[in-house]
Scaffold this active site. Structure first.
Site, PDB file in Angstrom:
ATOM      1  N   GLY A 246       7.376   8.872  25.420  1.00 24.27           N
ATOM      2  CA  GLY A 246       6.044   9.167  25.868  1.00 24.27           C
ATOM      3  C   GLY A 246       5.055   9.532  24.465  1.00 24.27           C
ATOM      4  O   GLY A 246       5.672  10.222  23.717  1.00 24.27           O
TER       5      GLY A 246
ATOM      6  N   CYS B  23      13.746  10.047  23.426  1.00 23.82           N
ATOM      7  CA  CYS B  23      12.641  10.204  22.564  1.00 23.82           C
ATOM      8  C   CYS B  23      11.909  11.435  23.150  1.00 23.82           C
ATOM      9  O   CYS B  23      12.463  12.595  23.466  1.00 23.82           O
ATOM     10  CB  CYS B  23      11.716   9.241  22.327  1.00 23.82           C
ATOM     11  SG  CYS B  23      10.608   9.392  20.992  1.00 23.82           S
ATOM     12  N   TYR B  24      10.757  11.415  23.892  1.00 24.18           N
ATOM     13  CA  TYR B  24       9.965  12.380  24.447  1.00 24.18           C
ATOM     14  C   TYR B  24      10.884  13.069  25.681  1.00 24.18           C
ATOM     15  O   TYR B  24      10.791  14.248  25.684  1.00 24.18           O
ATOM     16  CB  TYR B  24       8.805  12.232  24.985  1.00 24.18           C
ATOM     17  CG  TYR B  24       7.919  13.088  25.674  1.00 24.18           C
ATOM     18  CD1 TYR B  24       7.076  13.875  24.946  1.00 24.18           C
ATOM     19  CD2 TYR B  24       8.099  13.239  27.313  1.00 24.18           C
ATOM     20  CE1 TYR B  24       6.497  15.116  25.851  1.00 24.18           C
ATOM     21  CE2 TYR B  24       7.501  14.120  27.760  1.00 24.18           C
ATOM     22  CZ  TYR B  24       6.688  15.157  27.104  1.00 24.18           C
ATOM     23  OH  TYR B  24       6.229  16.040  27.759  1.00 24.18           O
TER      24      TYR B  24
ATOM     25  N   HIS C 249      15.344   4.938  19.988  1.00 28.89           N
ATOM     26  CA  HIS C 249      15.195   4.009  21.212  1.00 28.89           C
ATOM     27  C   HIS C 249      16.223   3.220  21.486  1.00 28.89           C
ATOM     28  O   HIS C 249      16.184   2.032  20.731  1.00 28.89           O
ATOM     29  CB  HIS C 249      13.641   3.554  21.041  1.00 28.89           C
ATOM     30  CG  HIS C 249      12.567   4.246  21.462  1.00 28.89           C
ATOM     31  ND1 HIS C 249      11.958   4.548  22.586  1.00 28.89           N
ATOM     32  CD2 HIS C 249      11.916   5.179  20.394  1.00 28.89           C
ATOM     33  CE1 HIS C 249      10.979   5.395  22.353  1.00 28.89           C
ATOM     34  NE2 HIS C 249      10.833   5.837  21.213  1.00 28.89           N
TER      35      HIS C 249
ATOM     36  N   GLU D  39      16.677   1.024  23.900  1.00 27.21           N
ATOM     37  CA  GLU D  39      16.087  -0.052  24.570  1.00 27.21           C
ATOM     38  C   GLU D  39      15.412  -1.341  23.921  1.00 27.21           C
ATOM     39  O   GLU D  39      15.457  -2.343  24.544  1.00 27.21           O
ATOM     40  CB  GLU D  39      15.164   0.622  25.832  1.00 27.21           C
ATOM     41  CG  GLU D  39      13.787   1.111  25.219  1.00 27.21           C
ATOM     42  CD  GLU D  39      13.732   2.303  24.856  1.00 27.21           C
ATOM     43  OE1 GLU D  39      12.706   3.159  24.791  1.00 27.21           O
ATOM     44  OE2 GLU D  39      14.654   2.981  24.522  1.00 27.21           O
TER      45      GLU D  39
ATOM     46  N   ASP E 270       6.954 -19.068  38.273  1.00 29.76           N
ATOM     47  CA  ASP E 270       7.390 -18.013  39.253  1.00 29.76           C
ATOM     48  C   ASP E 270       6.954 -18.621  40.620  1.00 29.76           C
ATOM     49  O   ASP E 270       7.875 -18.430  41.414  1.00 29.76           O
ATOM     50  CB  ASP E 270       6.184 -16.907  39.065  1.00 29.76           C
ATOM     51  CG  ASP E 270       6.289 -15.998  37.863  1.00 29.76           C
ATOM     52  OD1 ASP E 270       7.452 -15.828  37.430  1.00 29.76           O
ATOM     53  OD2 ASP E 270       5.238 -15.901  37.212  1.00 29.76           O
TER      54      ASP E 270
ATOM     55  N   LYS F 286      10.391 -11.421  34.098  1.00 27.74           N
ATOM     56  CA  LYS F 286      10.170 -12.911  34.174  1.00 27.74           C
ATOM     57  C   LYS F 286      11.460 -13.621  33.714  1.00 27.74           C
ATOM     58  O   LYS F 286      11.979 -14.543  34.066  1.00 27.74           O
ATOM     59  CB  LYS F 286       9.138 -13.277  32.982  1.00 27.74           C
ATOM     60  CG  LYS F 286       9.190 -14.831  32.547  1.00 27.74           C
ATOM     61  CD  LYS F 286       8.607 -15.389  33.642  1.00 27.74           C
ATOM     62  CE  LYS F 286       6.784 -15.469  33.698  1.00 27.74           C
ATOM     63  NZ  LYS F 286       6.239 -16.234  34.461  1.00 27.74           N
TER      64      LYS F 286
END
Length: 524
Positions: free
Chosen positions: A58, A85-86, A180, A182, A238, A380
């Site tokens: 964050g 992180c945060y 990070h 991710e 979609d 997606k």
């Protein structure tokens, strides 16, 4: 049937631009997860009953008194916690450690050397230095750092600018990463996330396309019963995947309403009818509504107002068509998770509205249909994977995203039929040449944009004073961030030449080299 929610991870969002990537990585590991605001109450946390909790990064600093903090219940459940992180900093601060503002902000690649043993990181390695120390290459983005770890924590990793780049309390299964995992820039990030959710939290790999299909089909059958369902079919990924899912679930109870709004791509209406009506056996009603849409859009230049007009017109038409179906009770929409995020519709409540989506936010009170959104929590890539599992054609499943308002938001300013006709022909040439040069599947999204300005040109021996189109092609993994695609100059030159020579009304072609951020992928 497999219970997809038997094992689950709770992600608490502190406002990081990467938070949605955490959710995608957990899902890719085959584990169900939900993303909620950091302020989620203790009651809701216990009600969710997670197998593990991830605290996101964050933009705030824990060194301030009003710093965002999770409810202490996070550390009272007895489940593993991963702070990123945060998230690592706030965990360290709450558990008795110390956090300080670093001398300088660290942003970009870094090398983290593995120190003491921890099940989260031990054994992972991108290489060894001359001293024989294992290291992993990671992505950092922080201004603060943990100065002193809480009691019970060991140093699991260090970097030049963050001596406590990774900390761990192996007994309580609390872990903190200053970097990070991710993002794709952290090369072993996927393995780190998998270790946390599988090895440490004990989650099984049940979140798979086949299981998701079974779950959605069962849910739809239970919810809908014998009612008829209307789906607004656009021909995009979609709504196409949703049509196939609903057809599998309820068969003839599904009626697709395909609204030809005059803002579609070249020949798209005929293609939709051919694919779904003829080859898939789906009941599709085609509505020619070009005049209605263009009439409602006349004189409107503001992009948000255009989106709302287009959305309301869609709903009015669906409502009108629903009145012709005696047993219609549901309106299905292909809303997916990124739509909700960008419309600030997620329950985090911290996202700012970037652009609204016509299929997010519910239905007006006068509409008598209930809303059915089976894809609402899917990313997606998950929707595409489901499409593949359903056996849909590759060219349909991996078609580039197309906005709900169609060309209405790719025509800057007021929407006119003349502009739409010009744009769809230019766009078709662009896409055709990408296919011809084996580039279509190498870019994530490509399209043309109509600019309502005129530019001087020369066509043959005559002066031309015609419109300008901009070409846009991007490469992205998550559509949260993107970089412009570096299409070869000779290909761009050929595309430009074809458009100017073949599309009457265009005198100039430009190429958009803006990244996201700061630009959005679509122009409006």
């Amino acid at each position: 049937m497999t219970d997809l929610h038997a094992h689950k991870i709770l992600i608490l969002d502190f406002g990081s631009q990467y938070t949605q990537l955490i959710a995608r990585r957990v899902r890719e590991a085959g584990v169900y997860c939900e993303l909620h605001s950091f302020s989620l109450s203790a009651e809701k946390i216990r009600e969710f009953n997670p197998d593990g909790i991830i605290l996101s990064g964050g933009p705030e600093t824990v060194t301030l008194d009003a710093a965002p903090q999770p409810d202490p219940a996070v550390f009272e459940l007895g489940v593993p916690v991963l702070g990123i992180c945060y998230g690592m900093q706030v965990m360290a601060s709450l558990l008795g450690g110390e956090v300080e503002t670093a001398d300088h902000r660290e942003y970009g690649f870094a090398r983290v050397f593995l120190e003491q043993e921890t099940p989260l990181l031990s054994g992972l390695s991108d290489g060894r230095d001359d001293a024989g120390r294992d290291f992993i290459d990671v992505w950092m983005s922080h201004g603060d750092r943990v100065n002193t770890a809480p009691d019970g924590f060991i140093v699991a990793g260090s970097s030049d600018n963050a001596p406590l780049a990774a900390i761990a309390d192996n007994a309580r299964h609390y872990y903190g990463l200053q970097f990070h995992p991710e993002v794709t820039h952290t090369h072993l990030g996927r393995q780190i996330i998998e270790r946390f959710v599988h090895d440490i939290c004990g989650c099984t790999r049940d979140w798979t396309p086949d299981n998701i299909i079974d779950d959605i089909v069962d849910h739809v059958r239970t919810k809908v019963g014998s009612d008829e369902v209307i789906l607004g079919l656009s021909g995009g990924v979609d709504s196409s995947v949703l049509a196939a899912l609903l057809h599998r679930a309820i068969g003839d109870q599904l009626t697709c309403i395909f609204v030809d709004n005059g803002l579609l791509r070249l020949h798209e209406g005929d293609q939709v009818m051919e694919t779904f009506g003829k080859h898939m056996g789906v009941n599709v009603i085609r509505v020619d509504a070009e005049a209605e849409f263009l009439g409602n859009l006349a004189g409107i230049a503001d992009p948000e107002k255009k989106r709302k007009v287009i959305g309301h017109t869609f709903i009015d038409i669906f409502d009108r068509e629903a009145g012709k179906l005696a047993n219609a009770r549901w309106l299905a929409q292909g809303t997916i998770y990124p739509d909700v995020i960008e419309s600030a519709g997620s329950d985090t409540g911290h996202a700012k509205v970037i652009k609204s989506h016509h299929n997010v936010g519910g239905l007006p009170e006068h509409m008598e249909l209930s809303l059915l959104e089976p894809l609402r929590e899917l990313f997606k890539d998950e929707v595409r994977n489901i499409g593949v599992a359903l056996g849909l054609p590759h060219e349909m499943v991996f078609r580039h995203p197309f906005p709900g308002p169609g060309l209405g938001v790719r025509i800057l300013g007021e929407v006119r039929k003349e502009y739409a006709d010009i744009l769809r022909r230019a766009d078709a040439i662009f896409i055709e040449e990408l296919y011809r040069n084996d580039l279509y599947d190498k870019v994530s999204q490509a399209f043309a944009v109509f600019l309502p300005v005129r530019s001087t040109g020369v066509v043959g021996d005559n002066r031309a004073y015609d419109y300008v189109v901009a070409l846009r092609a991007v490469e992205t993994i998550d559509f949260m961030t993107a970089r412009w695609a570096q299409i070869p100059y000779d290909v761009l030159a050929n595309i430009s030449s074809r458009i100017i020579n073949e599309v009457k009304g265009i005198s100039r072609v430009t190429y958009d080299i803006s990244g996201k951020p700061p630009a959005t992928i679509e122009w409006e």
